[in-house]
Scaffold this motif. Sequence first.
Motif, PDB file in Angstrom:
ATOM      1  N   PRO A  29      -8.707  57.762  17.908  1.00 16.29           N
ATOM      2  CA  PRO A  29      -9.608  56.598  17.873  1.00 16.29           C
ATOM      3  C   PRO A  29      -8.939  55.397  16.723  1.00 16.29           C
ATOM      4  CG  PRO A  29     -10.681  58.331  16.671  1.00 16.29           C
ATOM      5  CD  PRO A  29      -9.490  58.798  17.517  1.00 16.29           C
ATOM      6  N   LEU A  30      -8.064  55.928  15.783  1.00 19.36           N
ATOM      7  CA  LEU A  30      -7.451  55.128  15.052  1.00 19.36           C
ATOM      8  C   LEU A  30      -5.945  54.634  15.506  1.00 19.36           C
ATOM      9  CD1 LEU A  30      -8.255  57.031  11.514  1.00 19.36           C
ATOM     10  CD2 LEU A  30      -9.423  55.086  12.544  1.00 19.36           C
ATOM     11  N   VAL A  31      -5.578  54.984  16.784  1.00 19.45           N
ATOM     12  CA  VAL A  31      -4.355  54.567  17.015  1.00 19.45           C
ATOM     13  C   VAL A  31      -4.213  53.177  17.452  1.00 19.45           C
ATOM     14  CG1 VAL A  31      -2.559  54.714  19.020  1.00 19.45           C
ATOM     15  CG2 VAL A  31      -3.630  56.694  18.167  1.00 19.45           C
ATOM     16  N   ALA A  32      -3.010  52.373  16.823  1.00 16.76           N
ATOM     17  CA  ALA A  32      -2.946  50.782  16.907  1.00 16.76           C
ATOM     18  C   ALA A  32      -2.925  50.636  18.393  1.00 16.76           C
ATOM     19  CB  ALA A  32      -1.638  50.343  16.199  1.00 16.76           C
ATOM     20  N   VAL A  33      -3.584  49.425  18.702  1.00 16.99           N
ATOM     21  CA  VAL A  33      -3.556  49.104  20.122  1.00 16.99           C
ATOM     22  C   VAL A  33      -2.533  47.953  20.213  1.00 16.99           C
ATOM     23  CG1 VAL A  33      -5.158  47.831  21.879  1.00 16.99           C
ATOM     24  CG2 VAL A  33      -6.073  49.223  20.261  1.00 16.99           C
ATOM     25  N   THR A  34      -1.364  48.513  21.035  1.00 18.22           N
ATOM     26  CA  THR A  34      -0.173  47.555  21.236  1.00 18.22           C
ATOM     27  C   THR A  34       0.546  47.941  22.464  1.00 18.22           C
ATOM     28  OG1 THR A  34       1.499  49.143  20.253  1.00 18.22           O
ATOM     29  CG2 THR A  34       0.526  47.786  18.656  1.00 18.22           C
ATOM     30  N   SER A  35       1.243  46.855  22.854  1.00 22.14           N
ATOM     31  CA  SER A  35       1.831  46.887  23.995  1.00 22.14           C
ATOM     32  C   SER A  35       2.766  48.262  24.293  1.00 22.14           C
ATOM     33  CB  SER A  35       2.762  45.624  24.190  1.00 22.14           C
ATOM     34  OG  SER A  35       1.954  44.634  24.252  1.00 22.14           O
ATOM     35  N   ASP A  36       3.350  48.415  22.915  1.00 24.89           N
ATOM     36  CA  ASP A  36       4.264  49.891  23.024  1.00 24.89           C
ATOM     37  C   ASP A  36       3.501  50.956  23.150  1.00 24.89           C
ATOM     38  OD1 ASP A  36       6.370  48.140  22.451  1.00 24.89           O
ATOM     39  OD2 ASP A  36       6.296  48.303  20.413  1.00 24.89           O
ATOM     40  N   LEU A  37       2.351  51.110  23.048  1.00 22.35           N
ATOM     41  CA  LEU A  37       1.610  52.199  23.039  1.00 22.35           C
ATOM     42  C   LEU A  37       1.213  52.366  24.657  1.00 22.35           C
ATOM     43  CD1 LEU A  37      -0.584  54.436  22.373  1.00 22.35           C
ATOM     44  CD2 LEU A  37      -2.430  52.982  22.242  1.00 22.35           C
ATOM     45  N   ILE A  38       1.175  51.480  25.461  1.00 19.76           N
ATOM     46  CA  ILE A  38       1.028  51.414  27.017  1.00 19.76           C
ATOM     47  C   ILE A  38       2.242  52.053  27.652  1.00 19.76           C
ATOM     48  CG2 ILE A  38       0.834  50.021  29.119  1.00 19.76           C
ATOM     49  CD1 ILE A  38      -1.729  50.362  27.862  1.00 19.76           C
ATOM     50  N   ALA A  39       3.651  51.267  26.849  1.00 22.47           N
ATOM     51  CA  ALA A  39       4.830  51.742  27.357  1.00 22.47           C
ATOM     52  C   ALA A  39       5.071  53.357  27.285  1.00 22.47           C
ATOM     53  CB  ALA A  39       5.851  50.947  26.734  1.00 22.47           C
ATOM     54  N   TRP A  40       4.727  53.441  26.058  1.00 24.01           N
ATOM     55  CA  TRP A  40       4.888  55.264  25.582  1.00 24.01           C
ATOM     56  C   TRP A  40       4.040  56.033  26.409  1.00 24.01           C
ATOM     57  CZ3 TRP A  40       5.077  56.590  19.616  1.00 24.01           C
ATOM     58  CH2 TRP A  40       5.279  58.161  19.646  1.00 24.01           C
ATOM     59  N   LEU A  41       2.755  55.726  26.624  1.00 22.11           N
ATOM     60  CA  LEU A  41       1.983  56.270  27.569  1.00 22.11           C
ATOM     61  C   LEU A  41       2.331  56.314  28.936  1.00 22.11           C
ATOM     62  CD1 LEU A  41      -0.890  57.927  27.456  1.00 22.11           C
ATOM     63  CD2 LEU A  41      -1.919  55.704  28.069  1.00 22.11           C
ATOM     64  N   ALA A  42       2.935  55.611  29.555  1.00 18.34           N
ATOM     65  CA  ALA A  42       3.609  55.502  30.835  1.00 18.34           C
ATOM     66  C   ALA A  42       4.930  56.510  30.990  1.00 18.34           C
ATOM     67  CB  ALA A  42       4.204  54.086  31.202  1.00 18.34           C
ATOM     68  N   CYS A  43       5.501  56.322  29.843  1.00 13.31           N
ATOM     69  CA  CYS A  43       6.723  57.470  29.853  1.00 13.31           C
ATOM     70  C   CYS A  43       6.036  58.929  29.694  1.00 13.31           C
ATOM     71  CB  CYS A  43       7.529  56.964  28.455  1.00 13.31           C
ATOM     72  SG  CYS A  43       8.558  55.587  28.530  1.00 13.31           S
ATOM     73  N   ARG A  44       5.293  59.041  28.944  1.00  8.35           N
ATOM     74  CA  ARG A  44       4.757  60.383  29.039  1.00  8.35           C
ATOM     75  C   ARG A  44       3.843  60.980  30.236  1.00  8.35           C
ATOM     76  NH1 ARG A  44       7.399  63.111  25.755  1.00  8.35           N
ATOM     77  NH2 ARG A  44       5.682  64.778  26.070  1.00  8.35           N
ATOM     78  N   VAL A  45       3.356  60.154  31.020  1.00  9.65           N
ATOM     79  CA  VAL A  45       2.970  60.312  32.270  1.00  9.65           C
ATOM     80  C   VAL A  45       4.018  60.555  33.299  1.00  9.65           C
ATOM     81  CG1 VAL A  45       1.608  59.238  34.250  1.00  9.65           C
ATOM     82  CG2 VAL A  45       0.526  59.052  31.823  1.00  9.65           C
ATOM     83  N   TYR A  46       5.073  59.686  33.229  1.00  9.44           N
ATOM     84  CA  TYR A  46       6.003  59.965  34.050  1.00  9.44           C
ATOM     85  C   TYR A  46       6.766  61.478  33.804  1.00  9.44           C
ATOM     86  CZ  TYR A  46      10.500  59.391  36.648  1.00  9.44           C
ATOM     87  OH  TYR A  46      11.748  59.583  37.402  1.00  9.44           O
ATOM     88  N   TYR A  47       6.993  61.602  32.465  1.00 12.38           N
ATOM     89  CA  TYR A  47       7.418  63.103  32.230  1.00 12.38           C
ATOM     90  C   TYR A  47       6.741  64.048  32.802  1.00 12.38           C
ATOM     91  CZ  TYR A  47       9.892  66.720  29.489  1.00 12.38           C
ATOM     92  OH  TYR A  47      10.488  67.809  29.243  1.00 12.38           O
ATOM     93  N   ALA A  48       5.211  63.910  32.669  1.00  9.32           N
ATOM     94  CA  ALA A  48       4.351  64.972  33.155  1.00  9.32           C
ATOM     95  C   ALA A  48       4.696  64.997  34.807  1.00  9.32           C
ATOM     96  CB  ALA A  48       2.812  64.614  32.878  1.00  9.32           C
ATOM     97  N   CYS A  49       4.759  63.951  35.260  1.00 13.27           N
ATOM     98  CA  CYS A  49       4.854  63.908  37.111  1.00 13.27           C
ATOM     99  C   CYS A  49       6.110  64.985  37.119  1.00 13.27           C
ATOM    100  CB  CYS A  49       5.050  62.643  37.394  1.00 13.27           C
ATOM    101  SG  CYS A  49       3.637  61.571  37.226  1.00 13.27           S
ATOM    102  N   VAL A  50       7.137  64.573  36.542  1.00 19.61           N
ATOM    103  CA  VAL A  50       8.669  65.213  36.920  1.00 19.61           C
ATOM    104  C   VAL A  50       8.169  66.748  36.420  1.00 19.61           C
ATOM    105  CG1 VAL A  50       9.996  63.258  36.861  1.00 19.61           C
ATOM    106  CG2 VAL A  50       9.568  64.587  34.816  1.00 19.61           C
ATOM    107  N   ARG A  51       7.555  67.063  35.483  1.00 21.42           N
ATOM    108  CA  ARG A  51       7.297  68.437  34.957  1.00 21.42           C
ATOM    109  C   ARG A  51       6.432  69.299  35.866  1.00 21.42           C
ATOM    110  NH1 ARG A  51       4.032  71.005  31.550  1.00 21.42           N
ATOM    111  NH2 ARG A  51       3.170  68.791  30.859  1.00 21.42           N
ATOM    112  N   VAL A  52       5.346  68.404  36.248  1.00 18.44           N
ATOM    113  CA  VAL A  52       4.252  69.127  37.131  1.00 18.44           C
ATOM    114  C   VAL A  52       4.334  69.166  38.629  1.00 18.44           C
ATOM    115  CG1 VAL A  52       1.820  69.425  37.323  1.00 18.44           C
ATOM    116  CG2 VAL A  52       2.574  68.698  35.247  1.00 18.44           C
TER     117      VAL A  52
END
Length: 1770
Positions: A1556-1579
């Motif tokens: 809940p205290l994470v800063a709301v920035t554009s980089d957060l979306i980019a980082w989240l997208a990268c983590r989702v892509y990594y989960a895709c290639v792993r799962v």
Amino acid sequence: MGKDRNAQRTKGNLKPSSSGRSAELLGGVTGFIGFSALSDLGYVPAAAQGLEDDTAISGQFRMTMRKMSKKDATTRIKALQEFEGLCSTEDIEAVKSALPFWPRIYSKITIDVERRVREAAQVSHAALVNQVGKQLAPYLRFIMPSWVMAMVDPYVPASTAALKAFESTFPEDKRAGVMVYCCKEIMNYCQDNLFNQTANTLSDAKNTAPEDMESKYIRVLSSSISSISLLLKLTANVESKKGEVIKVVQPVINNPKFWCLAKHKSPLVRSAWFTIIKNVFEFDVEIIRPQKSELCKVVISALDDQDGMVLSHVWVVFLYVSTQLPEVWQEELQNNSRSIYGRVYAVLRDGCRGSAMELGPQLLPILSVLPSNSDPDKCKLYTDFLHALTTGIRKDRILVSSRELSALLKALYECMTYISKGQRNDELWQTLVKYQIVELVKSSLKEMPQLSSSVLYSEVSNILRFWVQSPHSIKDGKPMSDLVTLFWETFIPEGKQLLEEENEAVFSRMEKFLCIVQDPSSHKAKRSGGIKFQDESQLPEKMEGLKLRSESISKQETEFLELIAYYVTPLVFASYQLYQKTENPSVYKLFACVLFCFPSGHMLKALLNKTAEPSERIHGQADEETCLAVMEDLVMPKMETDDPALVHPTLQIFLSIYKQLTCEHRNDILVNLKHTSASILRRLIESMTEFKDDVVASRWLSSPQLGCRLVKLAQQLCAMTVTMVTRPESSTIKAQQSELLKLMKFVLTLRDEDELFSREYISQIITTLRMTLPNPAGSALPAVKGSAAATNEVVCMVCALANCIYSNPSCWDITGTQELLRALFQLLCQPCKEMTVNTIEELKSTFTNAFQQLVQVLVEGDSDKLMEESGFVMCAMQDIKKFILGEHCSYTTAVALSRLTKSLLQVVYNCLNTSDDCSILLDHSHVQHILDVILPTEGEWLELEGNLSPLYVAPGILQGTMAFQEFPLPRSLTQTVLWNHSYSRLCLLITDLLVYLCSPAVAQSESTTDVEAQETVSLGRYIHVVGCLLHATCHTSSLCILNDNLNNEAVSQDVRMGINTLKAVMGKLLAKINIGNKRLIAKQIRDRCLQGSSSWCVTLGQVLTHWFTEQEVRPHKLFSEVEDNSLGIIPTKQILLPFLKKEMLVDMLNEEVGKLASLGSEPFLASPTLALLASILGLLDKTVTKEAIGCIMMVLTQWREEANEIFLFSTDISGRAWEEVALTCSIVRVVTVLIKHHSLHVEEQHWDFLLCSLSAWIQSLEESNKNVMKETVIGTFTCAICKLVGCISEIIYKMKDNPDLQNCYPQSLSEEWKEFFSSSIYNTLLPLFVEATDQYKQNPSIMLYGVCRSICIGVNNAGTQELQIHSLRPLFVADDASEDLKLPDSEQILMNYLSPMLLSTHPPTQFTAYKLLGTVLPHIMTEWEKNDIPVDENEDTPQRPLPYALTRIVKSSSEVVETALAEYEMGAACEVVPHTDAYSYTAGYLMAWSLVLDTVTHTSDTNQLQYSMFLRESDLLPSLLYHLFQIMPSKPVLKEGQQDEKTQTTMFNTTLHIGPLVAVTSDLIAWLACRVYYACVRVVPAAVRLWWNNLDRKAQQLVDKFTMAYVSPQLIMEEITAVGNSTTKFNNMTIKARVSAREVVATYTIDEASMELVIRLAPNHPLGAVTVEDRGRVGVSVAQWRNWLFGLTTMLSHRNTPLLQSLVFWKCNVDQRFEGVEECYICYYVLHGANHQLPRLLCRTCKKKFHSACLYKWFNTSNNSTCPLCRSLF
């Protein structure tokens, strides 16, 4: 048998041949070069005299001059360029060494085929002769022939360069001598070229094309002839040397071959031949006299040469022969007159064959020398000659060339003028006038319009004047004016006939013709040059007779115009009758034009009598009665017309008659002009202003009658401008408006001379314009009664007229000018919303120019008037301040007003003549006086601060970082608080002005006002203003951030722009202020805080953090100067604490702990101490002693026993005042800080107290839950409690997997939390969390945002057990009832609540829901898989759906994300803007997918494939992958500047913590997208690989490059490391992992059989296929081994199982095979990859078994039901 063209010509020759390189190599040799015969230095052209030694030449010159003899033209050009450079750079001796060899080379390249070589040769020659100077003399005779040849080269750049070299080398008085000195060599050279050389001898036939050889020969011939001409021309003035020249030229003239050149086929040669004959005549006619008979024959035969270039020279020679050889010419004329006439006429009829410009001036002399024995012969000669000339004029190629046409027309009328002086034959002149004048004029009016734009009309006018004004008379005594009569008698019938055709173009040309006849100078093609005739008797006239002649000419001109008027009267009358009949404006225009050009009584009388033939001719002007009658009958009815086509003609007629009237009648006419149209009135006024000597006109212009009329027209103009845009189809209104505008511009343009119009009425017009202006924005009155276009039209119209008014400095004496200027200024300050940018810019330009002029006028008069309170400048500043504070003002307007104010201040400063010594503009007294008007008073400052939003302090209050005396927030959480921007806008203006005024005191332009000064300055008495400006800056910045968090676009672009501008100019201002001022500012803000203002405390914190450094303001000194009895001492100290040293904080802690201990029996006074303790404890960590913590806890325990009511345990606090809750909140915050920063010092008994207190406080929330989302006091209490829950749960969460941390806390802490406290706490907070989310969704507000975030902090760490036993109200989705798969009600209700929160517009809610779902999903998937889902094993791809609540979120958010990213391509790296709907949906979409992929990992191995099939077949996964590559950055590196790519920190190898205290920035979306892509290639790697293979080539390359760079290394390491770290034991298989080689080696051994295989991952894993290699096989057949490898490869390529799991599955199949179980002959595995079943379906024919799923797939893909092996029917 052919030779290989690509083969080397010489052994070892690795480079292609190069003549330049060869010359360079040869030129560098200076000695013995071998045993060959080439012992010299190669070929060098022979020297001119043959005496110089070749070795004496410089080596560089030698190499360069060799290149000049090469065949390639480019090589020769480069060599010449090098030679030019050497001449300029080498020393004089080196240049002189090349001089002997230059003449031979120069003579060759001067006649080179390539023209660029010839040009470069002359440039190089010029460089050489400029260097050597007089040293050229010995070689001059060798060089001069070629030099002269070059000066007449047909290629102009070459000849120009040679001529410049000649002129720069020899002075003008020496040039003739040089030519005489070298004339023998020149003539020998030319004779050789003319009589000896041929095309074959001049060029090498082997190297030159035939056409080049021929062109070179012709050029040499013509140049040789031209060289002789140049020789004659340059030596013509040297009388003493003419004999030498004649001696060398005469042989050439006498040579028969020379005369053959006159008939050469080349026009270039023929032209040069006749040119030399002309020069011979000019040099000495005796040279040509022996050949005079031959010359006459040649000239006569060439008179009609087909080439125009030759003709001009032939006719010149023709004139010379006829004048200088008269005896032979007369003889030839008697024998060949017909031939001569025919040839001359042929050329004239052919338009002079392209040489009209040259032949035109020669026609009259030729006409004068043509023979005629009698008058009839002369008449025929003149008729034929002029007829032929007229025929040539009518040629199309002449008509399209204006210069040739003008030349022939001038020649024609010069000839006619000449003929008219000596020939009077009626028949002749009837023919000439009709066909040479009238017919040409008629043709120009009708079928040949080109003639109308030529000099025809001016020539006709001139010849008519000549005939009228000439004192000559014809032989029989008749005057030449009879020819004029003849012309008009011939032309008038033709003109009438043309009028009857009613051709608009004819009317226009006829009007032009008559105007030029009246005034030839009105035509732009004025006559220049030509032949002028003058009576012999007037030649010796003295200068004193000029005046008389001038007067006689003036009289003659008058007589001429009266005569023309008499003759054109029938035409005028005919045009007037035709207009009455047809009402054609063109006819009327013609009629008016003639009447204006030829005003005469005769013409007016004819019009009045309505007959073209009056009884007798009237001389002079008409009588008064005739003029008045014509004015009344013809003119006055037309004065009311608005037809643009009739306005100008009518005014022409009016003025023509007006000039003939007396003053009395003029006055009567002007007074009676009451119904004149605006168009005519404007033109009439303009005309009357030019009559400076006309008293009647001047009196009429200043008359009240005209003034009232102009005022009414101004009112009409204003009304028409408004209504015109509403009726755009009315062209009449638009024309009227345009005419009125032109009229008003002329009237309002004040002139320096005497006043033309009455100022009284000018003032009324100005008032009318001011009243027409739209009201400024925000006015209670409407802008303009009309559309937006009407507003813009009105403003532009007024600006245009205002520019006219203010164009003269004397305008300020007129009443109303300053009022109009102020109205313009007010409109500029607050422009109407309908006004466009262009309109505003025009308004600004108009005002700025007028203001500058006004200030200049005031300063020149009395500068004190400039500062008067009622003056324009002071009123303007007050208006600016008023507009800024107005509710309708925007930040854009404020910025514009700031720029406007700066420009006004600069204008004032520039215009002031002062001796004040001012280092900056702010020091100027007048500037300070103006600034004081803008600055608010002290009361106004307080009033503005009182209107600021209290939400400014909301974060500090809700977070507990600041204490306060009175509760400043609204009582209701959902209450709307307006954001008043007046304070901020005014501060923006003042800040920008101060930045500008701190600039150096020089006259600056607008472009230099933003340049920062190099040195800091002091603001003096304005230093107190900066604190208020900083307060406004911090206030607006904070509110912008708070409103952004609402995600409801509450902050407009205008407000955002204004805030950014305010911050920027504030930074500039602080950069200009010195450090002493900064410390004073900080002290002033600190003092405001001590007065008890909580908002100023927030400002102080932001100023010390963002605007000032500690070195600038010294916070410790600010803290030490705080007075203890100040009202706001506690919040002020809290703000200053973070800037103090740690030692001071420790001392303060001990002091405050002591105070707290002393208040053990008086807890109600402890709030200030607790607030300071909370702030200090939050800043100190390890330095806090356990005793201090124990003391605090002891006091709290004592209060619990003695004053339990202050804790508000298990109490409904609804409706309580803040004073009743403030102490409890302070206690909670102190406890929260203790737990967060110093929990290791808390004793076990204190933990029990804290947990029990927390449970009781939670019970208070339970009691007050109905008002938690309503009352701000309860909301603040809730924030404190939830943060305490968050801190304790965070400790419990960290203790779970950290044994070391567990030893630091009481052993029973975690168990007691789970067993006794957590369930009741979360059962209260979870419903509160759901309610807060719903309330925020319905009514978002800043206060509610903070409360919801605190609740999110409280529930964020809820565990699976707490979530399972939740007490949420039931919530079900109707669509789930019909589905086969079910969840228990508790889990389903939780999913239905939490899943939609992923799309919440409240980011902390989104992140908390994500965390809670991630916590509970493993348990939910366990319950989900308990469902007995019927899966048909015969299906090709069995699928299992995921929980429906999660799938719905993925699908719904996918549509929104797809729409938001529709404009972006793959790899675009879309930057999602925070606090927008797109951000909320994108974040929810990515978090939902993260949960989905994480969910798949929590399912059984058997079902993972079915879930992945569901994701792929539902088209959800491909869509996700495409969206990911639209969002992910092209370089997902977290720390820039890292050199090693293997160790760099990226978004893929770094864990992302979402809370809940994470800063709301554009980089957060980019980082989240990268983590989702990594989960895709792993799962689901197989699904990703399939998607990648289906992309187009460009997209594949993009995905492959990105994955291989950032994803594959991390994934490969994880896969192989998992295999190497596996603790699974295998009975008969060993596994080795090799991370560096990206491979895993598996060895399977059973009995004596052993197998080894290597599984290697691709560099772009998982996109690239996994390779399986055979390293050893013993005891297994080849076919069996191949089947196993194929099966393993298939599994690794098409399954989503990890590498280790794939190896285990392969081992199980091998074990089954060795146990005797036969594999399936479709997949070649014993166990099926999806359901792990054995083959059981048996073919009755071949007895082979198959998996049921494999066989079903075989039947579907092959479209038959036969056995895969034996093809029998199954």
